[in-house]
Structure formats: C-alpha cells, structure tokens
Design a protein around this motif. Structure first.
Motif, PDB file in Angstrom:
ATOM      1  N   ARG A  45      57.000 102.507  70.466  1.00  0.00           N
ATOM      2  CA  ARG A  45      57.384 103.031  71.722  1.00  0.00           C
ATOM      3  C   ARG A  45      56.542 103.283  72.763  1.00  0.00           C
ATOM      4  O   ARG A  45      56.639 103.505  73.943  1.00  0.00           O
ATOM      5  CB  ARG A  45      58.049 104.450  71.118  1.00  0.00           C
TER       6      ARG A  45
ATOM      7  N   GLU B 179      65.434  99.544  72.384  1.00  0.00           N
ATOM      8  CA  GLU B 179      65.009 100.568  73.202  1.00  0.00           C
ATOM      9  C   GLU B 179      64.151 100.429  74.334  1.00  0.00           C
ATOM     10  O   GLU B 179      64.569 100.935  75.573  1.00  0.00           O
ATOM     11  CB  GLU B 179      64.542 101.612  72.255  1.00  0.00           C
ATOM     12  N   ARG B 180      63.291  99.565  74.018  1.00  0.00           N
ATOM     13  CA  ARG B 180      62.136  99.440  75.164  1.00  0.00           C
ATOM     14  C   ARG B 180      62.348  98.285  76.178  1.00  0.00           C
ATOM     15  O   ARG B 180      61.901  97.746  76.920  1.00  0.00           O
ATOM     16  CB  ARG B 180      60.813  99.262  74.492  1.00  0.00           C
TER      17      ARG B 180
ATOM     18  N   TRP C 275      54.935 110.482  64.946  1.00  0.00           N
ATOM     19  CA  TRP C 275      56.068 110.107  64.700  1.00  0.00           C
ATOM     20  C   TRP C 275      57.107 110.850  64.005  1.00  0.00           C
ATOM     21  O   TRP C 275      58.235 110.940  64.346  1.00  0.00           O
ATOM     22  CB  TRP C 275      56.078 108.528  64.048  1.00  0.00           C
TER      23      TRP C 275
ATOM     24  N   ILE D 259      63.289  98.841  67.937  1.00  0.00           N
ATOM     25  CA  ILE D 259      62.441  99.331  69.273  1.00  0.00           C
ATOM     26  C   ILE D 259      62.584  98.564  70.419  1.00  0.00           C
ATOM     27  O   ILE D 259      62.420  99.103  71.539  1.00  0.00           O
ATOM     28  CB  ILE D 259      60.970  99.881  68.829  1.00  0.00           C
TER      29      ILE D 259
ATOM     30  N   GLN E 118      58.121 102.849  65.689  1.00  0.00           N
ATOM     31  CA  GLN E 118      58.455 104.076  66.340  1.00  0.00           C
ATOM     32  C   GLN E 118      57.379 104.703  66.953  1.00  0.00           C
ATOM     33  O   GLN E 118      57.586 105.479  68.177  1.00  0.00           O
ATOM     34  CB  GLN E 118      59.165 104.895  65.144  1.00  0.00           C
ATOM     35  N   SER E 119      56.186 104.593  66.655  1.00  0.00           N
ATOM     36  CA  SER E 119      55.081 105.282  67.340  1.00  0.00           C
ATOM     37  C   SER E 119      54.532 104.375  68.229  1.00  0.00           C
ATOM     38  O   SER E 119      54.304 104.707  69.713  1.00  0.00           O
ATOM     39  CB  SER E 119      54.131 106.015  66.365  1.00  0.00           C
TER      40      SER E 119
END
Ligand code: PMP
Length: 405
Positions: free
Chosen positions: A108, A137-138, A250, A134, A104-105
């Motif tokens: 992302r 999402e990316r 995060w 992730i 997540q950190s």
C-alpha cells in the motif's frame, strides 16, 4: 545414504506408525502439511500443561519463561533462514498471512498507478491473490512470469518483463505443484538492478533444503510452521530490517506500541511493531522444537536423501502405463504431480486412500500453474525426509494395480 538415518527419524513421528482403512499409513501429502515429531507434540503439551502464560508482560516467573521460549523460537527461525538479526523475524499465522502483511503494508505504501508486480505462473494462490487485491486498490498491474514445458520459469520472458515499472517480484522457492526450484538468487539480483523488491515464498522449500536469505539477498521470505514439522497457525515472515522499519503497521493493538494516547501513538521497534495482539505462544513453542529437531539432523545428508528418493520415485512412476508426470525441471523437490490416463484425479486419490496411501487431488491452490499445462486438476504425491523407498513402492504398486483393473 550419508549420515542420514531415516529409520531413526521415522521413530520420532508417531503418526507414521498408525493405520488408515486397515492398512499401514503411507503419508505422501507432505506438500499439504507435514507430520509432527513427538518433540513438537511434547513442547506444545508442556506449554499448555505447565508453562501457560502470556509473554512480554508481567514480571512473574512463568511470563519470563514463556518469553524466553518465544524468543528462542524467533532465534531458531533466524538461524534456519540465515539472518543474524532477530528483528527481521516477524511471527505470523503462516505463509498466507506473511504475504498479506507485505502486500497490505509495504504494497500500500509503495505501489502506485501503473506500477508492476511480477508473479510467477507457478505461484500458490497465496502469493498471487494478495497482490491482486492491493494492485486493484493502487491501480497497479500484475504480470505473470510464464512457465516452460518442463515447469521451469521462462528466464528470457522474465528479463523482458523487468523494467522501471517493476516494483516487486513474487517468487516461489519451490513450487507446490511442479516441484520446480527457480534460480532465486539470480532472479533476485536481476530484480534489484531495476530497484524492485523480491518476496520469496519458502513454504515448500524450508523443509527440503537449507535456506540462506542473506545469500539469496531476498527482501522478504515467508514460510508456514505446519509444513516444517511444527504446528498449524504459526509462521514466519523474514524482511530486511530497513524495509520492515519503513513499513507502516498493518494491524493495531497491544504489543505493537511504544506509547499510546488520544493525541499520539508511537510504535514499538521491529519485529514487535508488526505483531499486534497476543501471538500463538504454544505454536512458537512447537516451532522452536521443530527447528531444534531439524538442526539436530545432518541437513545436507537429509537433502541428499530426499533427492535420491525423488529420482527413484520419478523413475518408478514412469513404469506405470498411462501415467503422465507434470513438471520435471532439473533439481526439483519431491513433489510428484501426475495424471493417470482414463482416471479422474479425485477418484484415484480415493482409491489410494482405501489402501492407506494419502495423496492430494485437485488444483492444489495453484490454478494458473495447472492451467499452464492445460489442466484443472491432478494427483500429487509429495515426499518428506521421513519417506522411504517402501512408501514409493506402495504407491507405484497401487497405481499398477488400479491400471490393470
Ligand atoms: N505457498 C506454497 C508454495 C504452499 O504450498 C502453500 C500451502 N499449500 C502456501 C503458500 C500457503 O501456506 P499456508 O496455507 O500455510 O498459509
């Protein structure tokens, strides 16, 4: 063998001396969680009965004392992993949270469209699903590193998969289903040639053999306290300082800030920047006790003992008619996953439980690993340093018995 005295160690683990279903407990479910030595139980009890306080704040004596125990726990984790820098040790709930934090950190901030994350087919779901989340999402891609029939990772396939799009390699240090210990240092060196980072899942490794993240050159390394004789709910993420420092926070909250106003908030230095909120203080007290306990043993001798016991167990299991062992890579840890012809794994685990023998059955949160062998479910007996030849013999005798019925 060597300087390792298994009987002395067994005396420290009260649960080894209880009965289950009227039979002496034979705990062969160490892959799921390890038992706790009394030193850990006492450390947790001591914190709650006499040492309760929050850490890092307030000038009173108990806050100072709790903070000292907390930071000694961090030092013990740094020592376990072989980093001289305590700032590289982030407390988390466990391996799962460690991987989610990095995904997540770091993920992302660093994954983009078409980038690739290589994930070995031996990974626990906790080192796969956070990357899938992730990546979706990316709009990055997950690519599996396949397994060979004996449970090793296919190194030729790995070399072919690496490329300029590779941003991260997610790699177990010891498989919870196959016991495989991949050549992490070599695989990491290869990944670094492409500028990719490597996250190593040490959940099954740390209790079985000494680990040195500096020698591995791992960028991130995660483990769970409860699989190394410490409480549940506490774990560790190691990250190279320069990576942690560049990662966006995060979670936001107390403990992780430097100064806060509505106009601007600045963050504390690592590791605190990545540790929002009150941590699991009693858990760290327990982790500290567990790691000190382990540091008091001759680890090389303990590892040699476990290796001998694993070899013995593989030989003994091979005498059971119709037993098929899944994964026999050289140098594997004592994770013995098997099928017994004509017997459902869950039914088999229940029958063993009737005899006081605790094993696990199911997919072991590693469905792709089992699928590589055309399986959905299997039985797993997993060893720890307090297991004995007698434990293995009890399992093997019970299997012979069941097979003869
Ligand atoms: N990775 C491996 C290899 C594991 O065996 C486990 C636990 N079975 C995990 C990750 C997840 O650990 P936790 O549930 O403690 O976060």
């Amino acid at each position: 063998p060597g300087a390792f005295n298994v009987e002395a160690v067994r005396r420290d683990f009260p649960q080894l001396h209880r009965e289950v279903n009227g039979r002496p407990l034979v705990w062969l479910d160490n892959g799921a969680t390890t038992l706790k030595p009394r030193q850990v139980v006492e450390a947790v009890a001591e914190h709650y009965s006499m040492g309760t306080s929050n850490v890092h704040r307030g000038a009173h004596s108990l806050a100072k004392q709790a903070t000292q125990v907390y930071e000694e726990g961090r030092q013990a984790a740094a020592d376990l992993l072989g980093t001289p820098d305590q700032g590289e040790i982030v407390f988390v709930r466990g391996t799962t949270e460690a991987v989610n934090l990095v995904a997540q950190s770091w993920g992302r901030a660093n994954l983009g469209v078409g980038d690739e994350v290589l994930v070995s087919a031996a990974e626990h779901h906790s080192n796969l699903v956070p990357w899938q989340l992730i990546a979706a999402e990316r709009r990055a891609r997950i690519r599996p590193i396949p397994l060979l029939p004996d449970g090793r990772l296919d190194q030729d396939a790995y070399r072919d998969l690496l490329g300029s799009r590779t941003k991260l390699v997610a790699l177990t240090h010891a498989s919870n289903v196959l016991g495989t210990v991949p050549p992490v240092a070599e695989m990491t060196a290869l990944a670094h040639r492409y500028g990719a980072k490597v996250l190593v899942d040490g959940a099954q490794a740390v209790s079985h053999f000494p680990v040195d993240v500096t020698a591995l050159d791992a960028d991130f390394y995660a483990f769970s306290g409860h699989k190394i004789f410490a409480p549940t709910g506490i774990g560790v993420l190691f990250g190279k300082r320069e990576l942690l420092e560049a990662m966006p926070p995060w979670q936001g909250g107390g403990n992780m800030i430097d100064s806060v106003s509505f106009e601007e908030t600045t963050y504390a230095p690592v590791p605190h920047r990545l540790e929002a909120g009150t941590g699991h203080i009693a858990g760290v007290a327990g982790l500290r006790a567990a790691l000190h306990y382990l540091a008091g043993l001759d680890r090389e001798a303990a590892t040699a003992y476990e290796e001998q016991l694993t070899t013995y167990a593989m030989g003994a299991l091979a005498t059971v008619p119709g037993l098929q062992l899944i994964g026999n890579a050289p140098g594997k840890i004592g994770v013995l996953t098997f099928l017994l012809a004509g017997t459902d794994p869950i039914a088999l685990a229940r029958a063993l439980d009737q005899q006081g023998i605790a094993v696990r059955a199911g997919h072991h949160c590693a469905q792709p690993a089992l699928a590589s062998f055309g399986l959905q479910s299997a039985v797993r007996a997993s060893l720890a340093l307090y297991n004995t030849v007698q434990d293995v013999d009890a399992l093997v005798a019970a299997l012979h018995d069941l097979q003869a019925r």
